[in-house]
Design an enzyme around this catalytic site. Sequence first.
Site, mmCIF file in Angstrom:
data_model
loop_
_atom_site.group_PDB
_atom_site.id
_atom_site.type_symbol
_atom_site.label_atom_id
_atom_site.label_comp_id
_atom_site.label_asym_id
_atom_site.label_seq_id
_atom_site.Cartn_x
_atom_site.Cartn_y
_atom_site.Cartn_z
ATOM 1 N N LYS A 105 0.866 -1.183 0.000
ATOM 2 C CA LYS A 105 0.000 0.000 0.000
ATOM 3 C C LYS A 105 0.895 1.223 0.000
ATOM 4 O O LYS A 105 2.018 1.177 0.502
ATOM 5 C CB LYS A 105 -0.866 0.016 1.274
ATOM 6 C CG LYS A 105 -2.118 0.847 1.119
ATOM 7 C CD LYS A 105 -3.131 0.099 0.271
ATOM 8 C CE LYS A 105 -4.509 0.630 0.398
ATOM 9 N NZ LYS A 105 -5.473 -0.427 0.000
HETATM 10 N N1 GLU Z 1 -7.033 -0.213 -3.271
HETATM 11 C C1 GLU Z 1 -7.789 -1.384 -3.564
HETATM 12 C C2 GLU Z 1 -7.882 -2.292 -2.354
HETATM 13 O O1 GLU Z 1 -7.771 -1.857 -1.226
HETATM 14 C C3 GLU Z 1 -7.328 -2.069 -4.837
HETATM 15 C C4 GLU Z 1 -5.910 -2.520 -4.872
HETATM 16 C C5 GLU Z 1 -5.458 -3.004 -6.254
HETATM 17 O O2 GLU Z 1 -6.261 -3.049 -7.168
HETATM 18 O O3 GLU Z 1 -4.276 -3.336 -6.375
HETATM 19 O O4 GLU Z 1 -8.153 -3.453 -2.473
#
Ligand code: GLU
Length: 416
Positions: A105
């Site tokens: 993240k």
């Molecule tokens: N931000 C999204 C999540 O928390 C998607 C992450 C992604 O598609 O890599 O799952």
Amino acid sequence: MSGTQVIEQARTQLAHAAKLLNLDPGLHEVLSRIKRSVIVNFPVVMDDGSVKVFEGYRCQHNTSRGPTKGGIRYHQDVDLEETGALAMWMTWKCAVADIPYGGAKGGVRVDTKKLSKRELEKLTRRFVSEINMIIGERSDIPAPDIGTNPEVMAWIMDTISMQVGYTVPGVVTGKPIPLGGSLGRVEATGRGVIVAAHEACKDLNMDFAGKRVVVQGFGNVGSIAALLGERDGAVIVGVSDARGAIHNPKGLPIEKLFHEFSGRDGGLAEYKECDQISNEELLELDCDILIPAAIAQQLTAQNADKVKAKLIVEGANGPTTNEADNIFSDRGVLVVPDILANAGGVIVSYFEWVQDLQNFFWNESRVNEELESIMKRAYDGVRQSRDTYKTDMRTAAMIIGVKRVADATLTRGIFP
Ligand code: GLU
């Protein structure tokens, strides 16, 4: 809410699953740490000529099952601990969906409402240049999260491509379609939430159609979940955005709210044929299904007793504290956890990445069918794990996720 509380929440969930799995203490320790974190402080020249310094992060939790994957969040509350917790949840999410990624993240501590579009673009390009040593199409692939969108993903793709000298679509997902984005990616998280809600209704022997649904948050996840839920015959009785919440026991016109009110400065509160209520009241509304699709730690020891929904489907990451989880479990409320319920986004991100690497693009029905089939398979696996371990859905999902990652780590062996 602070990042320390959020990482604590994630670590407690892990400890619970580790105990039930009888996980080796050393391996538990490995999984409770964030493998790699980069903190950057970087300047942006603002439109008025002044220089502002922003702090940003990229955290990679685990790489045992593949490159790391996870969104980039722009929000004023982002910090290192929260970003680490969100990275850890991405690891379990990818493992529960059985897609070949570890979790990551990223985030920048910024209130995007205070930035012009030009400033947002400069902030993005500079942030990506600062973390470019750890992201890449084979190593760590960002995506949208709170405060970011396909346009921001386009700037990320362009920045990396300019630096290496050729176009690299696979370095980021959630891109606009003409740049190698996938059909269905924008709707994927909300669509997956509704697939999970349908599966949970089957589990509870009830029909989804006709159920009264409350959705907290009207961003990419909440708005699409509300739209698709309404399309499938549910009655959406309450929704909210950052400015406030609205309620109508007879149902709110979601298509109209989506097309006419959600982009406006005043937000949903400008819609008048309903009651204006507080965020607290929204979560405690009389309804059958509650979809928290905003931010972490919304359902807590303070309000969990007052929640009327029989089913909670987590669109957001970490919306339920561990204390609230225990209360829901005692009360027999079914909670479909984030790492299962909101996996649709990263599942279609995986499809997008595969399409980019192969330069071969799918039609939308293929994307949606494969998304549905992975979501159903994942739900089924978690349901079985729940029945085997006689536990709640979150612990059941954690058991699957943690076991897959632990097995991969052990099978690879610890280097050197
Ligand atoms: N931000 C999204 C999540 O928390 C998607 C992450 C992604 O598609 O890599 O799952």
